[in-house]
Design a protein around this motif. Structure first.
Motif, PDB file in Angstrom:
ATOM      1  N   UNK A  10      -4.775  -3.296  -8.854  1.00 26.00           N
ATOM      2  CA  UNK A  10      -3.588  -2.491  -8.614  1.00 26.00           C
ATOM      3  C   UNK A  10      -2.473  -3.305  -7.967  1.00 26.00           C
ATOM      4  N   UNK A  11      -2.843  -4.301  -7.173  1.00 21.56           N
ATOM      5  CA  UNK A  11      -1.843  -5.101  -6.475  1.00 21.56           C
ATOM      6  C   UNK A  11      -0.960  -5.882  -7.442  1.00 21.56           C
ATOM      7  N   UNK A  12      -1.480  -6.201  -8.614  1.00 23.44           N
ATOM      8  CA  UNK A  12      -0.698  -6.966  -9.585  1.00 23.44           C
ATOM      9  C   UNK A  12       0.295  -6.084 -10.354  1.00 23.44           C
ATOM     10  N   UNK A  13       0.213  -4.774 -10.172  1.00 17.27           N
ATOM     11  CA  UNK A  13       1.131  -3.853 -10.846  1.00 17.27           C
ATOM     12  C   UNK A  13       2.417  -3.759 -10.017  1.00 17.27           C
ATOM     13  N   UNK A  14       3.583  -4.072 -10.615  1.00 21.25           N
ATOM     14  CA  UNK A  14       4.830  -4.089  -9.832  1.00 21.25           C
ATOM     15  C   UNK A  14       5.100  -2.812  -9.045  1.00 21.25           C
ATOM     16  N   UNK A  15       4.725  -1.651  -9.579  1.00 16.40           N
ATOM     17  CA  UNK A  15       4.965  -0.395  -8.885  1.00 16.40           C
ATOM     18  C   UNK A  15       4.279  -0.359  -7.524  1.00 16.40           C
ATOM     19  N   UNK A  16       3.146  -1.046  -7.397  1.00 17.14           N
ATOM     20  CA  UNK A  16       2.342  -0.986  -6.174  1.00 17.14           C
ATOM     21  C   UNK A  16       2.422  -2.256  -5.337  1.00 17.14           C
ATOM     22  N   UNK A  17       3.244  -3.217  -5.718  1.00 15.46           N
ATOM     23  CA  UNK A  17       3.220  -4.533  -5.089  1.00 15.46           C
ATOM     24  C   UNK A  17       3.515  -4.494  -3.590  1.00 15.46           C
ATOM     25  N   UNK A  18       4.330  -3.532  -3.146  1.00  7.07           N
ATOM     26  CA  UNK A  18       4.716  -3.483  -1.736  1.00  7.07           C
ATOM     27  C   UNK A  18       3.815  -2.599  -0.888  1.00  7.07           C
ATOM     28  N   UNK A  19       2.776  -2.027  -1.479  1.00  2.61           N
ATOM     29  CA  UNK A  19       1.917  -1.107  -0.733  1.00  2.61           C
ATOM     30  C   UNK A  19       0.891  -1.862   0.109  1.00  2.61           C
ATOM     31  N   UNK A  20       0.505  -1.275   1.246  1.00  2.00           N
ATOM     32  CA  UNK A  20      -0.515  -1.907   2.090  1.00  2.00           C
ATOM     33  C   UNK A  20      -1.892  -1.832   1.445  1.00  2.00           C
ATOM     34  N   UNK A  21      -2.788  -2.687   1.935  1.00  2.00           N
ATOM     35  CA  UNK A  21      -4.141  -2.746   1.388  1.00  2.00           C
ATOM     36  C   UNK A  21      -4.845  -1.400   1.482  1.00  2.00           C
ATOM     37  N   UNK A  22      -4.638  -0.671   2.547  1.00  2.00           N
ATOM     38  CA  UNK A  22      -5.321   0.615   2.717  1.00  2.00           C
ATOM     39  C   UNK A  22      -4.921   1.597   1.610  1.00  2.00           C
ATOM     40  N   UNK A  23      -3.650   1.598   1.238  1.00  2.00           N
ATOM     41  CA  UNK A  23      -3.194   2.497   0.179  1.00  2.00           C
ATOM     42  C   UNK A  23      -3.786   2.096  -1.166  1.00  2.00           C
ATOM     43  N   UNK A  24      -3.866   0.796  -1.429  1.00  2.00           N
ATOM     44  CA  UNK A  24      -4.454   0.322  -2.683  1.00  2.00           C
ATOM     45  C   UNK A  24      -5.937   0.663  -2.759  1.00  2.00           C
ATOM     46  N   UNK A  25      -6.625   0.539  -1.657  1.00  2.00           N
ATOM     47  CA  UNK A  25      -8.051   0.879  -1.638  1.00  2.00           C
ATOM     48  C   UNK A  25      -8.251   2.367  -1.901  1.00  2.00           C
ATOM     49  N   UNK A  26      -7.373   3.200  -1.330  1.00  2.00           N
ATOM     50  CA  UNK A  26      -7.482   4.645  -1.560  1.00  2.00           C
ATOM     51  C   UNK A  26      -7.261   4.971  -3.036  1.00  2.00           C
ATOM     52  N   UNK A  27      -6.283   4.329  -3.658  1.00  2.00           N
ATOM     53  CA  UNK A  27      -6.047   4.546  -5.087  1.00  2.00           C
ATOM     54  C   UNK A  27      -7.238   4.058  -5.911  1.00  2.00           C
ATOM     55  N   UNK A  28      -7.798   2.939  -5.500  1.00  2.00           N
ATOM     56  CA  UNK A  28      -8.955   2.419  -6.222  1.00  2.00           C
ATOM     57  C   UNK A  28     -10.120   3.389  -6.210  1.00  2.00           C
ATOM     58  N   UNK A  29     -10.301   4.083  -5.109  1.00  2.00           N
ATOM     59  CA  UNK A  29     -11.434   5.011  -5.000  1.00  2.00           C
ATOM     60  C   UNK A  29     -11.258   6.243  -5.874  1.00  2.00           C
TER      61      UNK A  29
END
Length: 230
Positions: A10-29
């Protein structure tokens, strides 16, 4: 696959590039990964917006239908990218049809999870505002191209965009890249017919501006092609 790996995707997707790790982990789940074959329709124009589509591999064609049944290509989105956020925000029906152009891999994020993230993360709201501005500029440019460029001109612009993307240190010399779509798909993308596109391709080939071998095109004369886009 671990949550860490999901957040990396998700981090490589430009829409999510500025999000913190915690938010990316929540989306991943809460997200699920799916693979679809060439031609699979992920959603139709007019559908309810229930998912955000995160494109991990491949390309998706964004199109609308005219009243007489013709498909108009609005955009081709390449991985990594995200599609469908607007109907999640305003609850309006999907404004376009999303079709896999070749095999694709996507992650599906539920609307509820995306809206929660949207309300909690100012960085996401800022990114979407920038995306809206870019989409409007691209839409305006597409309209101008359709009105001002003939089919050879639109084809030359398409070839040059891919030339620039693949040139690297070879800029100025021949560059080879994969077409990555059928001639019918490319014709639809350029707003023409397959036969007209075929004539334009072979016209450029006869002028030795490009060469075609199967699914590969070599741009030989980028400066000469550029003359068709003005």
């Amino acid at each position: 696959m671990t949550t860490h790996h999901l957040s990396d995707d998700l981090r490589h997707v430009p829409l999510f590039a500025a999000l913190p790790e915690s938010a990316l982990e929540a989306l991943g789940r809460v997200s699920v990964q799916r693979s679809y074959p060439d031609g699979h329709i992920l959603c139709h124009e007019g559908d309810l917006g229930e998912m955000l589509y995160v494109l991990l591999k491949g390309e998706i064609r964004v199109s609308r239908m005219t009243l007489d049944g013709r498909e108009i290509v609005v955009a081709i989105v390449e991985a990594p990218g995200a599609l469908g956020e607007l109907s999640l925000i305003d609850s309006a029906p999907r404004s376009a049809t999303l079709t896999a152009q070749g095999p694709v891999s996507v992650r599906l994020i539920p609307r509820s999870a995306f809206l929660q993230l949207f309300s909690e993360q100012p960085a996401l709201r800022d990114t979407i505002l920038h995306r809206l501005a870019t989409m409007l500029r691209n839409s305006n440019q597409l309209h101008v191209d359709m009105l001002s460029l003939d089919v050879p001109g639109r084809l030359a612009k398409w070839l040059l965009q891919r030339y620039e993307r693949h040139a690297g240190s070879s800029r100025g010399g021949p560059v080879t890249f994969q077409i990555g779509r059928t001639q019918t798909d490319l014709a639809t993308e350029l707003g023409t017919t397959r036969s007209t596109l075929n004539r334009a391709l072979h016209g450029f080939e006869d002028l030795e501006l490009i060469s075609i071998q199967g699914d590969l095109i070599t741009v030989i004369g980028p400066e000469e092609l550029a003359a068709y886009t003005t």
